[in-house]
Design a protein around this motif. Sequence first.
Motif, PDB file in Angstrom:
ATOM      1  N   CYS A   6       0.856  -1.190   0.000  1.00 45.32           N
ATOM      2  CA  CYS A   6       0.000   0.000   0.000  1.00 45.32           C
ATOM      3  C   CYS A   6       0.887   1.233   0.000  1.00 45.32           C
ATOM      4  O   CYS A   6       1.854   1.302   0.753  1.00 45.32           O
ATOM      5  CB  CYS A   6      -0.890  -0.031   1.233  1.00 45.32           C
ATOM      6  N   CYS A  13      -0.004   3.326   3.681  1.00 46.75           N
ATOM      7  CA  CYS A  13       0.481   2.859   4.980  1.00 46.75           C
ATOM      8  C   CYS A  13       1.805   2.117   4.849  1.00 46.75           C
ATOM      9  O   CYS A  13       2.454   1.813   5.845  1.00 46.75           O
ATOM     10  CB  CYS A  13      -0.565   1.990   5.671  1.00 46.75           C
ATOM     11  N   CYS A  69      -6.101  -0.742   5.284  1.00 42.95           N
ATOM     12  CA  CYS A  69      -6.239   0.572   5.916  1.00 42.95           C
ATOM     13  C   CYS A  69      -7.319   1.413   5.241  1.00 42.95           C
ATOM     14  O   CYS A  69      -7.634   2.505   5.696  1.00 42.95           O
ATOM     15  CB  CYS A  69      -4.906   1.319   5.904  1.00 42.95           C
ATOM     16  N   ASN A  87      -7.189   2.453   2.009  1.00 48.59           N
ATOM     17  CA  ASN A  87      -6.664   3.187   0.860  1.00 48.59           C
ATOM     18  C   ASN A  87      -6.957   2.435  -0.444  1.00 48.59           C
ATOM     19  O   ASN A  87      -6.801   1.220  -0.512  1.00 48.59           O
ATOM     20  CB  ASN A  87      -5.151   3.372   1.033  1.00 48.59           C
TER      21      ASN A  87
HETATM   22 ZN    ZN Z   1      -2.736   0.684   3.425  1.00 45.10          ZN
END
Ligand code: ZN
Length: 144
Positions: free
Chosen positions: A72, A75, A100, A102
């Motif tokens: 990602c 994060c 997270c 995203n």
């Molecule tokens: Zn993430």
Amino acid sequence: MNVKLNDNVLVIAGKDKGKTGRVVATSPKSGRVTVQGVNLQKKHTKARKATDVAGIVEREGAIDVSNVMVICDKCGKATRVKHAFVEADGKTKKVRVCKCGNVLDKTYKKQAKAADKKAEEAPKKRTRKRTAKAAEAPAEENKD
Ligand SMILES: [Zn+2]
């Protein structure tokens, strides 16, 4: 496949375990991906044309998609991919989402960014050449 072209991935198995890199090629049919700097193989090449140089070339080999995880960009963690549906241009699009929250899909992100840019750049007039170039470059979408 949950891994797409230009994704940043972490290798979780094999001789290059722990390495990260960008996906430079995918083959959804065989379920394999080629990651920059991962699974380097030496290829002995012969000079086929007058301009070719014979020698040993090191290049990446494909690895199984199950041996990589998408990283990602928000994060920074390697994650399993979940899916969500997002409205874009009046259509519902399936996008990949990190733990997270995203959105991992760059094509979707690109579209969103492009839309933002268009809105920003609308008042300023660019040179004809530049706008023509932008129109020529199509948004690449890789299919599963
Ligand atoms: Zn993430």
